[in-house]
Design a protein around this motif. Structure first.
Motif, PDB file in Angstrom:
ATOM      1  N   ALA A  46       0.833  -1.204   0.000  1.00  0.00           N
ATOM      2  CA  ALA A  46       0.000   0.000   0.000  1.00  0.00           C
ATOM      3  C   ALA A  46       0.870   1.257   0.000  1.00  0.00           C
ATOM      4  CB  ALA A  46      -0.943  -0.001   1.203  1.00  0.00           C
ATOM      5  N   PHE A  47       1.920   1.278   0.807  1.00  0.00           N
ATOM      6  CA  PHE A  47       2.823   2.433   0.820  1.00  0.00           C
ATOM      7  C   PHE A  47       3.549   2.568  -0.518  1.00  0.00           C
ATOM      8  CE2 PHE A  47       3.123   2.407   5.662  1.00  0.00           C
ATOM      9  CZ  PHE A  47       2.434   3.598   5.809  1.00  0.00           C
ATOM     10  N   CYS A  48       4.019   1.459  -1.062  1.00  0.00           N
ATOM     11  CA  CYS A  48       4.722   1.503  -2.355  1.00  0.00           C
ATOM     12  C   CYS A  48       3.809   2.054  -3.445  1.00  0.00           C
ATOM     13  CB  CYS A  48       5.245   0.124  -2.726  1.00  0.00           C
ATOM     14  SG  CYS A  48       6.599  -0.467  -1.678  1.00  0.00           S
ATOM     15  N   ALA A  49       2.577   1.601  -3.472  1.00  0.00           N
ATOM     16  CA  ALA A  49       1.623   2.078  -4.473  1.00  0.00           C
ATOM     17  C   ALA A  49       1.295   3.553  -4.245  1.00  0.00           C
ATOM     18  CB  ALA A  49       0.348   1.236  -4.433  1.00  0.00           C
ATOM     19  N   HIS A  50       1.097   3.932  -3.009  1.00  0.00           N
ATOM     20  CA  HIS A  50       0.737   5.312  -2.699  1.00  0.00           C
ATOM     21  C   HIS A  50       1.836   6.288  -3.124  1.00  0.00           C
ATOM     22  CE1 HIS A  50      -1.334   8.544  -0.574  1.00  0.00           C
ATOM     23  NE2 HIS A  50      -0.138   8.932  -0.156  1.00  0.00           N
ATOM     24  N   PHE A  51       3.087   5.937  -2.831  1.00  0.00           N
ATOM     25  CA  PHE A  51       4.198   6.832  -3.138  1.00  0.00           C
ATOM     26  C   PHE A  51       4.835   6.571  -4.498  1.00  0.00           C
ATOM     27  CE2 PHE A  51       4.317   6.947   1.616  1.00  0.00           C
ATOM     28  CZ  PHE A  51       3.986   8.282   1.746  1.00  0.00           C
ATOM     29  N   GLY A  52       4.452   5.486  -5.151  1.00  0.00           N
ATOM     30  CA  GLY A  52       5.032   5.161  -6.455  1.00  0.00           C
ATOM     31  C   GLY A  52       6.512   4.821  -6.379  1.00  0.00           C
ATOM     32  N   LYS A  53       6.902   4.153  -5.299  1.00  0.00           N
ATOM     33  CA  LYS A  53       8.305   3.789  -5.076  1.00  0.00           C
ATOM     34  C   LYS A  53       8.433   2.285  -4.896  1.00  0.00           C
ATOM     35  CE  LYS A  53       9.650   8.112  -4.821  1.00  0.00           C
ATOM     36  NZ  LYS A  53      10.475   8.720  -5.817  1.00  0.00           N
ATOM     37  N   ARG A  54       9.623   1.772  -5.216  1.00  0.00           N
ATOM     38  CA  ARG A  54       9.900   0.343  -5.030  1.00  0.00           C
ATOM     39  C   ARG A  54      10.100   0.027  -3.549  1.00  0.00           C
ATOM     40  NH1 ARG A  54      14.990   0.119  -7.907  1.00  0.00           N
ATOM     41  NH2 ARG A  54      15.299  -1.587  -6.466  1.00  0.00           N
ATOM     42  N   PHE A  55       9.785  -1.205  -3.180  1.00  0.00           N
ATOM     43  CA  PHE A  55       9.954  -1.658  -1.797  1.00  0.00           C
ATOM     44  C   PHE A  55      11.386  -1.468  -1.325  1.00  0.00           C
ATOM     45  CE2 PHE A  55      11.316  -4.885   1.186  1.00  0.00           C
ATOM     46  CZ  PHE A  55      10.401  -4.719   2.215  1.00  0.00           C
ATOM     47  N   GLU A  56      12.345  -1.845  -2.161  1.00  0.00           N
ATOM     48  CA  GLU A  56      13.756  -1.779  -1.772  1.00  0.00           C
ATOM     49  C   GLU A  56      14.176  -0.356  -1.392  1.00  0.00           C
ATOM     50  OE1 GLU A  56      13.033  -5.291  -4.238  1.00  0.00           O
ATOM     51  OE2 GLU A  56      12.660  -3.163  -4.612  1.00  0.00           O
ATOM     52  N   TYR A  57      13.595   0.621  -2.066  1.00  0.00           N
ATOM     53  CA  TYR A  57      13.892   2.018  -1.747  1.00  0.00           C
ATOM     54  C   TYR A  57      13.140   2.477  -0.498  1.00  0.00           C
ATOM     55  CZ  TYR A  57      13.733   7.085  -1.835  1.00  0.00           C
ATOM     56  OH  TYR A  57      13.812   8.398  -1.465  1.00  0.00           O
ATOM     57  N   LEU A  58      11.846   2.278  -0.497  1.00  0.00           N
ATOM     58  CA  LEU A  58      10.994   2.829   0.549  1.00  0.00           C
ATOM     59  C   LEU A  58      11.303   2.231   1.918  1.00  0.00           C
ATOM     60  CD1 LEU A  58       8.829   4.997   0.379  1.00  0.00           C
ATOM     61  CD2 LEU A  58       7.132   3.196   0.192  1.00  0.00           C
ATOM     62  N   PHE A  59      11.652   0.959   1.962  1.00  0.00           N
ATOM     63  CA  PHE A  59      11.876   0.292   3.243  1.00  0.00           C
ATOM     64  C   PHE A  59      13.344  -0.006   3.514  1.00  0.00           C
ATOM     65  CE2 PHE A  59       7.402  -0.174   2.519  1.00  0.00           C
ATOM     66  CZ  PHE A  59       6.882   0.085   3.780  1.00  0.00           C
ATOM     67  N   ALA A  60      14.234   0.691   2.827  1.00  0.00           N
ATOM     68  CA  ALA A  60      15.660   0.566   3.128  1.00  0.00           C
ATOM     69  C   ALA A  60      15.903   1.152   4.518  1.00  0.00           C
ATOM     70  CB  ALA A  60      16.487   1.306   2.091  1.00  0.00           C
TER      71      ALA A  60
END
Length: 68
Positions: A46-60
């Motif tokens: 949901a966060f990845c879709a909302h921000f349009g970012k990949r998991f690896e970036y957003l949750f690094a």
């Protein structure tokens, strides 16, 4: 924990309430998840879709090589 997720929150001028709504939880639950780092796969998506970012970036995490 999760400096890129926190950065996106700030960039989009979102409150803890706003972040909680993205993943369908209360503000208190969101704050606890930020402290523990325990997000479900669905919440991460949901966060990845909302921000349009990949998991690896957003949750690094601090010091991760994938933080770029």
């Amino acid at each position: 924990m999760f400096p890129n997720l926190i950065g996106q929150k700030g960039y989009h001028r979102m409150t803890d309430d706003d972040m909680a709504k993205v993943i369908g939880v209360s503000r208190n639950t969101y704050q606890q998840k930020m402290k523990s780092g325990r997000f479900t796969p669905e919440e991460c998506k949901a966060f990845c879709a909302h921000f349009g970012k990949r998991f690896e970036y957003l949750f690094a995490e601090d010091g991760d090589e994938n933080a770029n």
